[in-house]
Design a protein around this motif. Sequence first.
Motif, short mmCIF file in Angstrom:
data_model
loop_
_atom_site.label_atom_id
_atom_site.label_comp_id
_atom_site.label_asym_id
_atom_site.label_seq_id
_atom_site.Cartn_x
_atom_site.Cartn_y
_atom_site.Cartn_z
N PRO A 78 0.84 -1.20 0.00
CA PRO A 78 0.00 0.00 0.00
C PRO A 78 0.88 1.26 0.00
N SER A 81 -4.08 5.88 1.31
CA SER A 81 -5.51 5.89 1.02
C SER A 81 -5.81 7.04 0.07
N HIS A 83 -9.24 8.89 -2.59
CA HIS A 83 -10.64 8.93 -2.99
C HIS A 83 -10.73 9.68 -4.30
N VAL A 91 -13.58 5.46 -2.66
CA VAL A 91 -12.60 5.41 -1.57
C VAL A 91 -11.81 4.12 -1.76
N TYR A 92 -10.48 4.22 -1.72
CA TYR A 92 -9.67 3.04 -1.99
C TYR A 92 -8.30 3.14 -1.36
N LEU A 93 -7.67 1.99 -1.28
CA LEU A 93 -6.30 1.87 -0.83
C LEU A 93 -5.44 1.77 -2.09
N GLU A 94 -4.60 2.75 -2.32
CA GLU A 94 -3.74 2.73 -3.49
C GLU A 94 -2.57 1.79 -3.22
N HIS A 123 -5.22 -1.01 -6.94
CA HIS A 123 -5.91 -0.44 -5.78
C HIS A 123 -6.87 -1.48 -5.22
N VAL A 140 -12.86 8.20 4.04
CA VAL A 140 -11.44 7.86 4.20
C VAL A 140 -11.04 7.93 5.66
N LEU A 145 -8.05 0.78 7.40
CA LEU A 145 -7.06 0.48 6.37
C LEU A 145 -6.03 -0.49 6.91
#
Length: 182
Positions: A78, A81, A83, A91-94, A123, A140, A145
Amino acid sequence: MSEKECSPVTVRFAVWLLPAEPLRSVLRASIARLASEFGGPVFEPHVTVYAGETSHLGVLDGLLGRIGAHDVSRALVPVGSAHGPEFFRAVYLELGPDPALEALGERVRNAVPGAARYELRPHLSLLYGSLDEGARRRAVEIAELPVGAVYCNELNLVVPRNDRFDWHDVGSWSVEERRELE
């Protein structure tokens, strides 16, 4: 024959990489909580390796076995985080770049006749929806996370099973094939 019977059917499909337990259950709970609070759909936590379409329906049979996954990264890194305004990336975890993940996506594309190039942006989404920036920022802030690498252990072939083969109908998603990573 009617025109509908003669027309080729285009089917959308995706190949997902799924996090291993116990992280998968933690992410499921976080996705459900965010969906409830912000009005989005509930979905399985995953990293999309490839998404595309085909009119060659039979080519999807046994696809995961044909593409091989022996070199797929088990640990994705990761980078933070995020959006955005895209429905599937509200909304996501890159995740950081991963050459093995990119190679797997290319093998999927090469195994499906006529499949288009797919821009892999690694992601792991936590919330789908069309939300304003304020709502995305709040989501977020409350999202759970993962800390450290995201370990993955399963590939899925997924198809939307509705009359339009529409991805936005999240409830129609059907896992057509599963493959545990070795």
